[in-house]
Motif scaffolding. Sequence first.
Motif, PDB file in Angstrom:
ATOM      1  N   UNK A   9       2.319  21.444  41.210  1.00 24.71           N
ATOM      2  CA  UNK A   9       3.443  22.059  40.361  1.00 24.71           C
ATOM      3  C   UNK A   9       4.846  22.240  41.011  1.00 24.71           C
ATOM      4  N   UNK A  10       5.916  21.709  40.478  1.00 24.35           N
ATOM      5  CA  UNK A  10       7.238  21.904  40.979  1.00 24.35           C
ATOM      6  C   UNK A  10       7.530  20.589  42.196  1.00 24.35           C
ATOM      7  N   UNK A  11       6.730  19.579  42.240  1.00 24.42           N
ATOM      8  CA  UNK A  11       6.888  18.662  43.156  1.00 24.42           C
ATOM      9  C   UNK A  11       7.326  17.469  42.598  1.00 24.42           C
ATOM     10  N   UNK A  12       8.564  17.084  42.744  1.00 23.67           N
ATOM     11  CA  UNK A  12       9.156  15.810  42.183  1.00 23.67           C
ATOM     12  C   UNK A  12       8.156  14.488  43.010  1.00 23.67           C
ATOM     13  N   UNK A  13       8.060  14.694  44.287  1.00 22.25           N
ATOM     14  CA  UNK A  13       7.437  13.923  45.115  1.00 22.25           C
ATOM     15  C   UNK A  13       6.108  13.368  44.329  1.00 22.25           C
ATOM     16  N   UNK A  14       5.405  14.472  43.860  1.00 24.94           N
ATOM     17  CA  UNK A  14       3.864  14.236  43.464  1.00 24.94           C
ATOM     18  C   UNK A  14       4.075  13.514  41.966  1.00 24.94           C
ATOM     19  N   UNK A  15       5.139  14.055  41.194  1.00 18.73           N
ATOM     20  CA  UNK A  15       5.085  13.591  40.159  1.00 18.73           C
ATOM     21  C   UNK A  15       5.372  12.008  40.018  1.00 18.73           C
ATOM     22  N   UNK A  16       6.453  11.765  41.029  1.00 19.77           N
ATOM     23  CA  UNK A  16       6.936  10.412  41.290  1.00 19.77           C
ATOM     24  C   UNK A  16       5.959   9.364  41.493  1.00 19.77           C
ATOM     25  N   UNK A  17       5.037  10.159  42.535  1.00 22.31           N
ATOM     26  CA  UNK A  17       3.739   9.226  42.640  1.00 22.31           C
ATOM     27  C   UNK A  17       2.852   8.731  41.532  1.00 22.31           C
ATOM     28  N   UNK A  18       2.808   9.864  40.643  1.00 23.71           N
ATOM     29  CA  UNK A  18       1.997   9.346  39.418  1.00 23.71           C
ATOM     30  C   UNK A  18       2.748   8.472  38.466  1.00 23.71           C
ATOM     31  N   UNK A  19       3.984   8.503  38.460  1.00 18.46           N
ATOM     32  CA  UNK A  19       4.813   7.492  37.745  1.00 18.46           C
ATOM     33  C   UNK A  19       4.667   6.224  38.124  1.00 18.46           C
ATOM     34  N   UNK A  20       4.522   6.250  39.653  1.00 18.52           N
ATOM     35  CA  UNK A  20       4.714   4.972  40.379  1.00 18.52           C
ATOM     36  C   UNK A  20       3.158   4.324  39.886  1.00 18.52           C
ATOM     37  N   UNK A  21       2.082   5.086  39.917  1.00 17.21           N
ATOM     38  CA  UNK A  21       0.694   4.706  39.392  1.00 17.21           C
ATOM     39  C   UNK A  21       0.753   4.066  37.843  1.00 17.21           C
ATOM     40  N   UNK A  22       1.673   4.264  37.301  1.00 20.75           N
ATOM     41  CA  UNK A  22       1.823   3.812  35.914  1.00 20.75           C
ATOM     42  C   UNK A  22       2.537   2.402  36.076  1.00 20.75           C
ATOM     43  N   UNK A  23       3.609   2.429  36.964  1.00 18.34           N
ATOM     44  CA  UNK A  23       4.232   1.274  37.220  1.00 18.34           C
ATOM     45  C   UNK A  23       3.193   0.108  37.807  1.00 18.34           C
ATOM     46  N   UNK A  24       2.525   0.564  38.749  1.00 19.33           N
ATOM     47  CA  UNK A  24       1.759  -0.587  39.312  1.00 19.33           C
ATOM     48  C   UNK A  24       0.502  -0.758  38.590  1.00 19.33           C
ATOM     49  N   UNK A  25       0.098  -0.305  37.032  1.00 23.62           N
ATOM     50  CA  UNK A  25      -0.818  -0.443  36.348  1.00 23.62           C
ATOM     51  C   UNK A  25      -2.226  -0.108  36.814  1.00 23.62           C
ATOM     52  N   UNK A  26      -2.194   0.814  37.821  1.00 26.14           N
ATOM     53  CA  UNK A  26      -3.777   1.257  38.263  1.00 26.14           C
ATOM     54  C   UNK A  26      -4.457   1.675  37.114  1.00 26.14           C
ATOM     55  N   UNK A  27      -5.647   2.062  37.515  1.00 29.70           N
ATOM     56  CA  UNK A  27      -6.633   2.539  36.395  1.00 29.70           C
ATOM     57  C   UNK A  27      -6.064   4.009  36.118  1.00 29.70           C
ATOM     58  N   UNK A  28      -5.683   4.813  37.162  1.00 35.51           N
ATOM     59  CA  UNK A  28      -5.162   6.117  37.074  1.00 35.51           C
ATOM     60  C   UNK A  28      -3.676   6.075  36.115  1.00 35.51           C
ATOM     61  N   UNK A  29      -2.770   4.838  36.506  1.00 29.39           N
ATOM     62  CA  UNK A  29      -1.512   4.777  35.959  1.00 29.39           C
ATOM     63  C   UNK A  29      -1.542   4.416  34.276  1.00 29.39           C
ATOM     64  N   UNK A  30      -2.672   3.697  34.051  1.00 32.45           N
ATOM     65  CA  UNK A  30      -3.124   3.408  32.623  1.00 32.45           C
ATOM     66  C   UNK A  30      -3.472   4.640  31.879  1.00 32.45           C
ATOM     67  N   UNK A  31      -4.316   5.557  32.586  1.00 34.55           N
ATOM     68  CA  UNK A  31      -4.591   6.566  31.803  1.00 34.55           C
ATOM     69  C   UNK A  31      -3.555   7.475  31.514  1.00 34.55           C
ATOM     70  N   UNK A  32      -2.394   7.886  32.552  1.00 37.41           N
ATOM     71  CA  UNK A  32      -1.326   8.657  32.355  1.00 37.41           C
ATOM     72  C   UNK A  32      -0.559   8.005  31.335  1.00 37.41           C
ATOM     73  N   UNK A  33      -0.142   6.681  31.414  1.00 36.26           N
ATOM     74  CA  UNK A  33       0.600   5.950  30.579  1.00 36.26           C
ATOM     75  C   UNK A  33       0.245   5.927  29.186  1.00 36.26           C
ATOM     76  N   UNK A  34      -1.018   6.337  29.314  1.00 39.07           N
ATOM     77  CA  UNK A  34      -1.626   6.340  27.516  1.00 39.07           C
ATOM     78  C   UNK A  34      -1.272   7.836  27.044  1.00 39.07           C
ATOM     79  N   UNK A  35      -0.769   8.637  27.581  1.00 42.95           N
ATOM     80  CA  UNK A  35      -0.281   9.729  27.052  1.00 42.95           C
ATOM     81  C   UNK A  35      -1.333  11.266  27.551  1.00 42.95           C
ATOM     82  N   UNK A  36      -0.648  12.316  26.992  1.00 43.23           N
ATOM     83  CA  UNK A  36      -1.225  13.521  27.328  1.00 43.23           C
ATOM     84  C   UNK A  36      -2.575  13.642  26.665  1.00 43.23           C
ATOM     85  N   UNK A  37      -3.038  13.362  25.795  1.00 43.38           N
ATOM     86  CA  UNK A  37      -4.464  13.363  25.292  1.00 43.38           C
ATOM     87  C   UNK A  37      -5.338  12.682  25.780  1.00 43.38           C
ATOM     88  N   UNK A  38      -5.208  11.438  26.226  1.00 39.63           N
ATOM     89  CA  UNK A  38      -6.006  10.750  27.143  1.00 39.63           C
ATOM     90  C   UNK A  38      -6.355  11.277  28.494  1.00 39.63           C
TER      91      UNK A  38
END
Length: 353
Positions: free
Chosen positions: A153-182
């Motif tokens: 919580x409160x970490x821009x660095x951690x949040x940005x790492x997760x956004x980078x996962x979306x950009x890279x199209x990893x399995x985690x990134x696809x889950x995150x990019x699919x939205x909150x419910x997923x």
Amino acid sequence: FKVAQKDYTKAVMEHPQSITYRDYGTAAMAQMTQRFAAIPAHNFSRGTFDNVDAISGEQLREFTLTRGKPSDASHACMAGCTIKCSNVFGGEDGKIIVSPLEYETIGLMGTNLDIDSLDAIGRMNWHVNDLGLDSIEVGGALGVAAEAGLMKWGSEEDAQKLIDEMRAGTELGRILGDGAVTVGKKYGIERVPAVKGQAMSAYEPRSIKGTGVTYATTPQGADHTCGLTIRAQVNHLDPTQQKEASLNAQLNMAGYDTIGACIFAGFGYAATPDGVVKRLLKSRYGWDDVPDNILQALGKETIKLEREFNKRAGFTKEDDRLPKWMTEEAIPENGSVFDVSEDVLDHIFDGIE
């Protein structure tokens, strides 16, 4: 037409809310929702944010004015806009961070994640824009991810790492990019702020219950633009006062959408009691039979079509609900749960169908 247009333009430019949005943008809502205990914090577990001043419209304006060009506190998002609620948000280095930086992004990617830096929110906002994703949905997904322990919580660095996962199209990134419910389904998180698969925007529905009714019943999912009720003259915590507030807002908003008008255009329409919408449509299209309540008439037809689409797509009244946890878990600041009756949710549109 030009006479009606002039009357409308004068009304909207002189309206106090237009002036507020021109000076502070939609970020002006941060202090307002804070007072209502309606700003999402810590994945919608609280309705206030301790350091709200740091991410407020006032702070955003101060940054844009003191940092100078290319920052711009009042920017037209399109040619001809008279309100100019958009902005260009630049950094201390004189380079643009993002444009615009809006309240909903500040709420979902800021307070919802316990992040209290406009610069940090703006940087993440740029990446989300660049990916073609929605900052509300991504902010909601990151809040659920934080709940699951995927970021601090409160970490821009951690949040940005997760956004980078979306950009890279990893399995985690696809889950995150699919939205909150997923994200919630994948990691077994109950506190997922979403309706019909869409993440809630930055208005806590247990404190602004009319907006909660809108979230639940609008065909579009948890969408504040379908009928925000924070300015309705009701007791926002009283579950019995929300049906008409939400219905009226939903019909008007659907009407604005149908004629291609900005939501904020409503301030001008409301300030011209001589039926300026009717005059504009009549003179533009040559219609002689425009009803006085044209916005509501258009809104009814639009919502009927949207609801029929949803019905054919398999949605039922069971989908017109807020998450169960919001009916049981109280906002700590006011002890409120979402307790508008299911009967209201099931029958809110009875009069138009």
